[in-house]
Design a protein around this motif. Structure first.
Motif, PDB file in Angstrom:
ATOM      1  N   SER A   1     -16.597 100.540  -6.125  1.00 16.49           N
ATOM      2  CA  SER A   1     -16.973 101.949  -5.990  1.00 16.49           C
ATOM      3  C   SER A   1     -15.861 102.864  -6.512  1.00 16.49           C
ATOM      4  O   SER A   1     -16.152 103.872  -7.154  1.00 16.49           O
ATOM      5  CB  SER A   1     -17.339 102.287  -4.544  1.00 16.49           C
ATOM      6  OG  SER A   1     -16.238 102.101  -3.692  1.00 16.49           O
TER       7      SER A   1
ATOM      8  N   ILE B   1     -16.343 105.577  -9.605  1.00 19.22           N
ATOM      9  CA  ILE B   1     -16.032 106.992  -9.441  1.00 19.22           C
ATOM     10  C   ILE B   1     -14.924 107.403 -10.412  1.00 19.22           C
ATOM     11  O   ILE B   1     -14.955 108.501 -10.979  1.00 19.22           O
ATOM     12  CB  ILE B   1     -15.650 107.312  -7.979  1.00 19.22           C
ATOM     13  CG1 ILE B   1     -16.816 106.982  -7.039  1.00 19.22           C
ATOM     14  CG2 ILE B   1     -15.214 108.752  -7.822  1.00 19.22           C
ATOM     15  CD1 ILE B   1     -18.123 107.680  -7.363  1.00 19.22           C
TER      16      ILE B   1
ATOM     17  N   ARG C   1     -20.550 113.529 -13.405  1.00 14.10           N
ATOM     18  CA  ARG C   1     -19.895 113.109 -12.172  1.00 14.10           C
ATOM     19  C   ARG C   1     -20.899 112.750 -11.085  1.00 14.10           C
ATOM     20  O   ARG C   1     -20.637 111.893 -10.251  1.00 14.10           O
ATOM     21  CB  ARG C   1     -19.004 114.241 -11.685  1.00 14.10           C
ATOM     22  CG  ARG C   1     -18.087 113.855 -10.580  1.00 14.10           C
ATOM     23  CD  ARG C   1     -17.269 115.010 -10.051  1.00 14.10           C
ATOM     24  NE  ARG C   1     -16.885 115.979 -11.040  1.00 14.10           N
ATOM     25  CZ  ARG C   1     -16.964 117.296 -10.858  1.00 14.10           C
ATOM     26  NH1 ARG C   1     -17.441 117.776  -9.737  1.00 14.10           N
ATOM     27  NH2 ARG C   1     -16.570 118.123 -11.787  1.00 14.10           N
TER      28      ARG C   1
ATOM     29  N   PRO D   1     -23.149 107.940  -9.782  1.00 14.74           N
ATOM     30  CA  PRO D   1     -23.071 107.623  -8.347  1.00 14.74           C
ATOM     31  C   PRO D   1     -24.401 107.787  -7.604  1.00 14.74           C
ATOM     32  O   PRO D   1     -24.724 106.988  -6.729  1.00 14.74           O
ATOM     33  CB  PRO D   1     -22.018 108.606  -7.823  1.00 14.74           C
ATOM     34  CG  PRO D   1     -21.163 108.885  -8.997  1.00 14.74           C
ATOM     35  CD  PRO D   1     -22.102 108.891 -10.171  1.00 14.74           C
TER      36      PRO D   1
ATOM     37  N   TYR E   1     -16.647 109.089  -3.687  1.00 16.65           N
ATOM     38  CA  TYR E   1     -17.195 110.224  -4.416  1.00 16.65           C
ATOM     39  C   TYR E   1     -16.632 111.539  -3.874  1.00 16.65           C
ATOM     40  O   TYR E   1     -16.176 112.383  -4.629  1.00 16.65           O
ATOM     41  CB  TYR E   1     -18.723 110.234  -4.342  1.00 16.65           C
ATOM     42  CG  TYR E   1     -19.324 111.450  -4.994  1.00 16.65           C
ATOM     43  CD1 TYR E   1     -19.467 111.514  -6.370  1.00 16.65           C
ATOM     44  CD2 TYR E   1     -19.715 112.553  -4.247  1.00 16.65           C
ATOM     45  CE1 TYR E   1     -19.995 112.636  -6.986  1.00 16.65           C
ATOM     46  CE2 TYR E   1     -20.243 113.675  -4.849  1.00 16.65           C
ATOM     47  CZ  TYR E   1     -20.378 113.712  -6.215  1.00 16.65           C
ATOM     48  OH  TYR E   1     -20.891 114.827  -6.823  1.00 16.65           O
TER      49      TYR E   1
ATOM     50  N   LEU F   1     -14.058 113.727  -5.826  1.00 17.50           N
ATOM     51  CA  LEU F   1     -14.563 115.030  -6.246  1.00 17.50           C
ATOM     52  C   LEU F   1     -13.522 116.127  -6.026  1.00 17.50           C
ATOM     53  O   LEU F   1     -13.327 116.988  -6.888  1.00 17.50           O
ATOM     54  CB  LEU F   1     -15.848 115.361  -5.483  1.00 17.50           C
ATOM     55  CG  LEU F   1     -16.474 116.725  -5.744  1.00 17.50           C
ATOM     56  CD1 LEU F   1     -16.953 116.816  -7.179  1.00 17.50           C
ATOM     57  CD2 LEU F   1     -17.627 116.950  -4.786  1.00 17.50           C
TER      58      LEU F   1
END
Length: 137
Positions: free
Chosen positions: A41, A45, A76, A80, A107, A111
């Motif tokens: 993950s 990301i 972005r 995901p 995420y 972010l």
């Protein structure tokens, strides 16, 4: 472009640290496979965040940078969200290792950092609107 590479590396280092911590936390509930799920993950990301930063860095004008930032948001969020939909509906082994929650954690934390880096990248490449030459009195 060098600044974008630096920011991509910073994002990668941050997400690697998040992957280590979140993998350790998730391993308590899901077992040692959570470390791999956390790494997957974080890599996902990082890839979409890097692509988003690259899009902003390649924009030549201020108007193009605004459009690039909007395109970066789409990039972005796209992969995901597709991954979350896939893993919540499948019997994939990573789903049993907690990848859905790990994707959300990576995420949201990614972010924050990616947005800050994107803003810095945009402001660093901004050109002044007014010429700063002094006026003779």
């Amino acid at each position: 472009m060098l600044r974008a590479a630096k920011y991509i590396a910073i994002l990668g280092l941050f997400l690697a640290a998040v992957a280590a911590v979140s993998g350790a936390v998730a391993a308590r509930q899901y077992g040692t496979g959570a470390y791999f799920a956390s790494a997957v993950s974080a890599t996902m990301i990082w890839a979409v965040g890097s692509l988003s930063l690259l899009v902003v860095a390649l924009a030549p004008t201020p108007a193009a940078r605004v459009n690039a930032a909007l395109l970066g948001m789409l990039i972005r969020m796209g992969l995901p969200m597709l991954a979350l939909m896939y893993f919540t509906k499948s019997n994939h082994p990573l789903a049993a290792e907690g990848i859905v929650g790990l994707l959300v954690v990576h995420y949201l934390l990614g972010l924050i950092v990616e947005t800050l880096l994107s803003v810095r990248l945009t402001s660093a490449t901004a050109t002044p609107a007014v010429n700063a030459t002094p006026v003779a009195s």
